[in-house]
Design an enzyme around this catalytic site. Structure first.
Site, PDB file in Angstrom:
ATOM      1  N   ALA A 142      -2.500   4.126  -5.889  1.00 56.23           N
ATOM      2  CA  ALA A 142      -1.169   3.530  -5.750  1.00 56.23           C
ATOM      3  C   ALA A 142      -1.041   2.923  -4.350  1.00 56.23           C
ATOM      4  O   ALA A 142      -1.910   2.164  -3.926  1.00 56.23           O
ATOM      5  CB  ALA A 142      -0.085   4.558  -6.061  1.00 56.23           C
ATOM      6  N   SER A 143      -0.021   3.284  -3.589  1.00 60.45           N
ATOM      7  CA  SER A 143       0.237   2.604  -2.313  1.00 60.45           C
ATOM      8  C   SER A 143      -0.715   2.985  -1.184  1.00 60.45           C
ATOM      9  O   SER A 143      -0.589   2.435  -0.080  1.00 60.45           O
ATOM     10  CB  SER A 143       1.689   2.830  -1.878  1.00 60.45           C
ATOM     11  OG  SER A 143       2.563   2.088  -2.698  1.00 60.45           O
ATOM     12  N   LEU A 144      -1.661   3.867  -1.414  1.00 64.08           N
ATOM     13  CA  LEU A 144      -2.729   4.042  -0.431  1.00 64.08           C
ATOM     14  C   LEU A 144      -3.607   2.797  -0.391  1.00 64.08           C
ATOM     15  O   LEU A 144      -4.408   2.624   0.531  1.00 64.08           O
ATOM     16  CB  LEU A 144      -3.575   5.282  -0.733  1.00 64.08           C
ATOM     17  CG  LEU A 144      -3.076   6.594  -0.098  1.00 64.08           C
ATOM     18  CD1 LEU A 144      -1.740   7.015  -0.708  1.00 64.08           C
ATOM     19  CD2 LEU A 144      -4.104   7.707  -0.291  1.00 64.08           C
ATOM     20  N   TYR A 159      11.199  -1.942   1.254  1.00 64.55           N
ATOM     21  CA  TYR A 159       9.883  -1.726   0.653  1.00 64.55           C
ATOM     22  C   TYR A 159       9.752  -2.643  -0.557  1.00 64.55           C
ATOM     23  O   TYR A 159      10.709  -2.824  -1.318  1.00 64.55           O
ATOM     24  CB  TYR A 159       9.769  -0.267   0.254  1.00 64.55           C
ATOM     25  CG  TYR A 159       8.374   0.212  -0.068  1.00 64.55           C
ATOM     26  CD1 TYR A 159       7.283  -0.201   0.696  1.00 64.55           C
ATOM     27  CD2 TYR A 159       8.155   1.092  -1.124  1.00 64.55           C
ATOM     28  CE1 TYR A 159       6.012   0.262   0.411  1.00 64.55           C
ATOM     29  CE2 TYR A 159       6.896   1.556  -1.413  1.00 64.55           C
ATOM     30  CZ  TYR A 159       5.824   1.138  -0.648  1.00 64.55           C
ATOM     31  OH  TYR A 159       4.561   1.593  -0.936  1.00 64.55           O
TER      32      TYR A 159
END
Length: 376
Positions: free
Chosen positions: A59-61, A166
């Site tokens: 995901a957002s990693l 975001y």
């Protein structure tokens, strides 16, 4: 005192209380791993225990790796962070409510100050939901061109550079990087980041499906296994997941959420910021939005790789000023404290508890009690 005893208690308690299904937690101090543990289940129903080398949907990693790629291209002057997105994507011109289409610079994309949004931050009927914008976690098979058109059709939330929200900005950044380099994003990230660091299992795909942790979602009394299409409440709004997207090669490479990998390899990326990629860390440590943005609550601003801690007292955090941190929707959390030289990678298979529940906060506090007890 046994090293990591507070961490062990936090992990054991979260699993026993069925807040998470499984986790891999790594802690590094002064560039060396001082704690590592896999706990719980990678597949609860099959009885498969979590492994240290488990693969996760990141995901957002994904975001800091794509951001680091952009900084590499800026360093070699392939791109200019002050240049407008339209230099590479001329049709990408989202508008304000008054009909004007202000320039969005690459700098705005990196800092989430572009005026873009995420569908999961909006209620039903929000503009991104009406435009069917993908957050990079759903809609397998959707093309980059189509998603960019949908983003551009939705109104800007504010004029670029005047706020923080975001957003899908890193997906747009990924499209820019493809155009600027003439390479698919997956190959470009491999050339600039994962290849030099020998991150052989971190990619826009899954190298060994049998090691991929099964995703779960928050529920009482215990997390529920995700289906092919799952909607999970997040701060009052529905967030859409399609776990099978990672296997669909026709899906656009989401610069904000599209990669898979292991805890060890993400830690190797974080530790590279101390050495091979030190220049990237110096750029990332700068808070470019100000703590008033409250990107992770009071005291947090935002830089190029994630949130930047400006005021530990306001944040009620034991972390040092300049700490970078962020998470991932499938249940992840990481931070890098450059003053204390502590890096933490915590990957779980439980959304959203592993990202924004009490588990990551408890992990953070336990790390400082176990490995930096003199801090605060």
């Amino acid at each position: 005192m046994q090293a990591g005893q507070h961490l062990d208690k936090v992990i054991d308690s979260a699993i026993a209380r069925q807040r998470i299904v499984g986790a891999v937690v790594l802690v590094a101090r002064d560039g060396e791993i001082v704690y590592r543990r896999a706990a719980g289940h990678a597949d609860r129903e099959a009885g498969l225990p979590m492994r240290e080398d488990a693969l996760f949907r990141l995901a957002s990693l994904t975001k800091p790796m794509v951001a680091a790629t952009a900084l590499k291209l800026a360093d070699d002057e392939t791109i200019d962070l002050a240049a407008p997105v339209t230099e590479w994507l001329p049709e990408f011109r989202p508008r304000l409510a008054d009909g004007s289409a202000p320039d969005i610079a690459l700098h705005h994309l990196l800092t989430h100050t572009a005026g873009l949004s995420y569908g999961f931050l909006e209620p039903a009927g929000g503009p991104y939901r009406l435009a069917r914008v993908s957050d990079g976690l759903d809609q397998p098979g959707l093309s980059m061109a189509e998603n960019l058109a949908r983003i551009a059709a939705a109104p800007l939330a504010y004029a670029p550079g005047t706020g923080w929200r975001y957003s899908v900005a890193t997906d747009v950044l990924g499209a820019v990087l493809q155009q600027a380099s003439g390479m698919p994003l997956a190959q470009l990230v491999q050339r600039e980041i994962t290849g030099p660091l020998r991150l052989r299992e971190t990619a826009f795909g899954v190298v060994e499906a049998s090691r991929l942790a099964v995703p779960y979602r928050d529920a009482k009394p215990a997390p529920l296994r995700m289906g092919d299409e799952e909607v999970v409440p997040f701060i009052g709004n529905p967030a859409a997941f399609a776990p099978g997207r990672i296997f669909d090669a026709s899906s656009f490479p989401s610069g904000g959420a599209g990669m898979a990998g292991t805890a060890d390899e993400f830690m190797r990326f974080l530790l590279s910021l101390r050495t091979a990629n030190r220049a990237i860390l110096r750029a990332a440590e700068v808070d470019r939005t100000g703590p008033q943005a409250a990107t992770q609550g009071p005291g947090w601003g935002f830089g190029y790789l994630g949130a930047v801690l400006a005021d530990p007292k306001a944040a009620h955090s034991p972390q040092s000023p300049g700490t970078l941190q962020w998470g991932g929707a499938y249940g992840h959390y990481w931070f890098h404290d450059p003053l204390r030289d502590i890096a933490v990678v915590q990957l779980t298979n439980t959304a959203f508890e592993g990202m924004s529940g009490t588990f990551p906060r408890d992990i953070r506090n336990a790390v400082y009690r176990d490995f930096a007890p003199t801090n605060g």
